[in-house]
Motif scaffolding. Structure first.
Motif, short mmCIF file in Angstrom:
data_model
loop_
_atom_site.label_atom_id
_atom_site.label_comp_id
_atom_site.label_asym_id
_atom_site.label_seq_id
_atom_site.Cartn_x
_atom_site.Cartn_y
_atom_site.Cartn_z
N UNK A 182 13.37 -3.56 51.66
CA UNK A 182 14.55 -4.25 51.58
C UNK A 182 14.43 -5.80 52.27
N UNK A 183 13.87 -5.95 53.33
CA UNK A 183 13.68 -7.21 53.93
C UNK A 183 12.83 -8.18 52.76
N UNK A 184 12.10 -7.77 52.00
CA UNK A 184 11.30 -8.51 51.01
C UNK A 184 12.29 -8.91 49.88
N UNK A 185 13.19 -7.88 49.32
CA UNK A 185 14.33 -8.28 48.33
C UNK A 185 15.21 -9.47 48.89
N UNK A 186 15.50 -9.07 50.00
CA UNK A 186 16.61 -10.05 50.82
C UNK A 186 15.96 -11.56 50.50
N UNK A 187 14.56 -11.52 51.21
CA UNK A 187 14.02 -12.83 51.13
C UNK A 187 13.52 -13.45 49.88
N UNK A 188 13.40 -12.62 48.85
CA UNK A 188 13.30 -13.07 47.67
C UNK A 188 14.56 -13.68 47.01
N UNK A 189 15.56 -12.97 47.22
CA UNK A 189 16.90 -13.77 46.71
C UNK A 189 17.12 -14.80 47.50
N UNK A 190 17.01 -15.18 48.70
CA UNK A 190 17.04 -16.35 49.57
C UNK A 190 15.97 -17.33 49.59
N UNK A 191 14.83 -17.04 48.42
CA UNK A 191 13.72 -17.95 48.43
C UNK A 191 12.82 -18.04 49.75
N UNK A 192 12.79 -16.95 50.53
CA UNK A 192 12.18 -16.93 51.76
C UNK A 192 10.55 -16.44 51.52
N UNK A 193 9.57 -16.60 52.33
CA UNK A 193 8.49 -15.94 52.22
C UNK A 193 8.33 -14.24 52.21
N UNK A 194 7.70 -13.52 51.98
CA UNK A 194 7.61 -12.37 51.92
C UNK A 194 6.68 -11.80 52.77
N UNK A 195 7.00 -10.56 53.40
CA UNK A 195 6.26 -9.95 54.36
C UNK A 195 5.20 -8.82 53.73
N UNK A 196 3.99 -8.72 54.25
CA UNK A 196 3.13 -7.76 53.55
C UNK A 196 3.30 -6.18 54.41
N UNK A 197 3.22 -5.05 53.78
CA UNK A 197 3.53 -3.94 54.37
C UNK A 197 2.09 -3.49 55.37
#
Length: 492
Positions: free
Chosen positions: A356-371
């Protein structure tokens, strides 16, 4: 947007439409976190979350054995999605295919066969594929006719009713062969599902036998069949060996390095040459990815799971995400190269948060987190007040392990409402006697009315008909059980 009953395709998304396929661990927790983070945008129409799921609830599967044993009410094992995901749009149906190149998913709903309009195509901007898994069956002769699965709450309750009904048959029959087959219960699969289901049901049946004038606990024959040389591999070899010793101490026949060769004619034939006439064969020998994954244009591995990155994105494509049983996610905490995370609830719930956090980051153009999550360990119940656990390197057995099993899963079951209800039921179960009632007639609720209207009782596998002879009592019950569940799983 299509209504719950389906029929018309949704209109153009008002802003960002996130389509979640699957309503299990990953699907529900991902949608729940997105709902919290996007609350204002959902209210204004700038975002939309659509959840496609075959059932309007999420099943907390670790509680299925206790539901089968009667320790927990079935309705407290499931979480209603409409209540939890109040700001999401729930579509009760099954995703049949996904064309990610066109950003559309083809979905059949409850109304598809009623209104004749055909499947619905749902467009999306971001896709979360978490349809979970289905039972993995083998071409064993007779399995489709006589096997009973243990993956859904319906199967768990049906199995409980079936076991008690077999005891009723054994108590009433004058045929020794029928009595012996009715009191013989074969479980195939030595993983969590098989061992916990067998242990809880054996506990329940042994308790129930005291209320029969002509059935003793030692008359019941329970057989666990496992193809490998150990059971419960997740809790380690030492605790797995203890579990075998505990089960055999209860006169449960544990057969290791043994396979089911056939169950035709209600006779379980094992690879060691043993033959057991039985009216109950429970199949828990593994799962496989949901069929919809094969009907997508997304990359899959040799086991049919979606190839994913450590950020839980589908490899090689944008705007597609996956986790849980449906995803092959790299295990960054493992020293073994290429190792994937285990398909269990412990990972699924944590992956949903990162997803969920990565989807939000992707929409906002922010870096993604690794699981990244180190496996904490496992706990397993072996019936009331009995269990095994291997958590953070510590090994527990007996009552402490059982208490840890209950405490851990109580903390993980979604919503405070469910936690309180489960705790209340456990408390009452400790104060009062077990319920020993079979409600097999629930599977054929129209049977009595059909008989009164001149129809007849249903046969084991069909609707009411005149050729079905009346049976005493009010439980038409499935003598042969249901075939293994072939629906899309609950997700994750």
């Amino acid at each position: 947007m299509a209504s719950d009953s389906g029929g018309t395709p949704p209109g153009p998304p008002p802003g960002v439409r996130i389509l979640v396929i699957g309503g299990g661990y990953v699907g529900m927790y991902t949608a729940l976190r997105l709902q919290r983070k996007l609350k204002q945008r959902l209210r204004s129409g700038a975002a939309e979350i659509v959840v496609v799921t075959p059932e309007p609830y999420m099943t907390y599967q670790p509680f299925l054995p206790e539901a089968a044993a009667g320790s927990i009410s079935p309705r407290h094992v499931v979480v209603p999605l409409r209540r939890v995901l109040a700001h999401c749009k729930i579509v009760i149906g099954e995703a049949r295919s996904v064309d990610h190149a066109k950003r559309t998913a083809t979905v059949t709903t409850l109304a598809t066969g009623e209104d004749g309009t055909g499947a619905v195509e749902i467009p999306y901007d971001e896709l979360v594929l978490a349809p979970g898994s289905v039972s993995r069956t083998l071409p064993v002769p007779g399995l489709a006719d006589h096997g009973i699965g243990f993956k859904t709450v319906e199967e768990a309750i049906g199995l409980r009713n079936h076991v008690i009904e077999q005891m009723d048959i054994a108590s009433a029959t004058r045929d020794p062969a029928i009595r012996d087959a009715a009191l013989t219960f074969v479980v195939v699969g030595g993983g969590y599902a098989g061992v916990e289901a067998l242990a809880e049901l054996e506990d329940m049946a042994r308790y129930t036998s005291r209320y029969y004038h002509n059935i003793k606990a030692e008359d019941l024959k329970w057989i666990l069949v496992e193809a490998s040389g150990r059971i419960l591999p997740e809790v380690g070899e030492t605790m797995g060996t203890y579990a075998i010793r505990e089960l055999r101490g209860r006169n449960i026949d544990v057969r290791l390095d043994t396979r089911l060769e056939s169950c035709e004619g209600r006779i379980a034939v094992l690879s060691d040459g043993s033959r057991f006439p039985t009216r109950t064969l429970v199949w828990t020998a593994g799962v496989k990815p949901a069929p919809v994954l094969a009907a997508t244009d997304l990359p899959t591995d040799e086991r049919g799971r979606l190839r994913c990155t450590a950020e839980l994105a589908v490899e090689g494509v944008e705007h597609a995400w996956a986790a849980g049983d449906a995803a092959a996610v790299p295990d960054l905490t493992s020293e073994e190269a290429g190792r994937k995370t285990a398909p269990n609830a412990q990972h699924a719930v944590r992956q949903a948060k990162v997803l969920a956090e990565n989807i939000l980051a992707s929409i906002a153009g922010d870096p993604l987190k690794e699981y990244r999550h180190s496996y904490a360990g496992s706990v397993a119940s072996l019936g009331l007040h009995k269990g095994v656990a291997h958590v953070y390197g510590r090994k527990l057995k007996g009552y402490p392990a059982w208490l840890m099993h209950r405490t851990y899963h109580l903390s993980r079951v979604p919503t405070f409402n469910r936690k309180a209800r489960v705790l209340a039921e456990w408390t009452l179960a400790g104060l009062f006697k077990r319920e020993i009632v079979s409600l097999g007639s629930l599977e054929h609720p129209r049977a009595e009315f059909a008989l009164a209207a001149g129809g007849g009782r249903p046969g084991p596998n069909g609707p009411p008909g005149r050729d079905a002879p009346p049976r005493p009592g009010n439980s038409p019950g499935p003598d042969t059980g249901s075939g293994p569940d072939g629906r899309t799983g609950n997700g994750g």
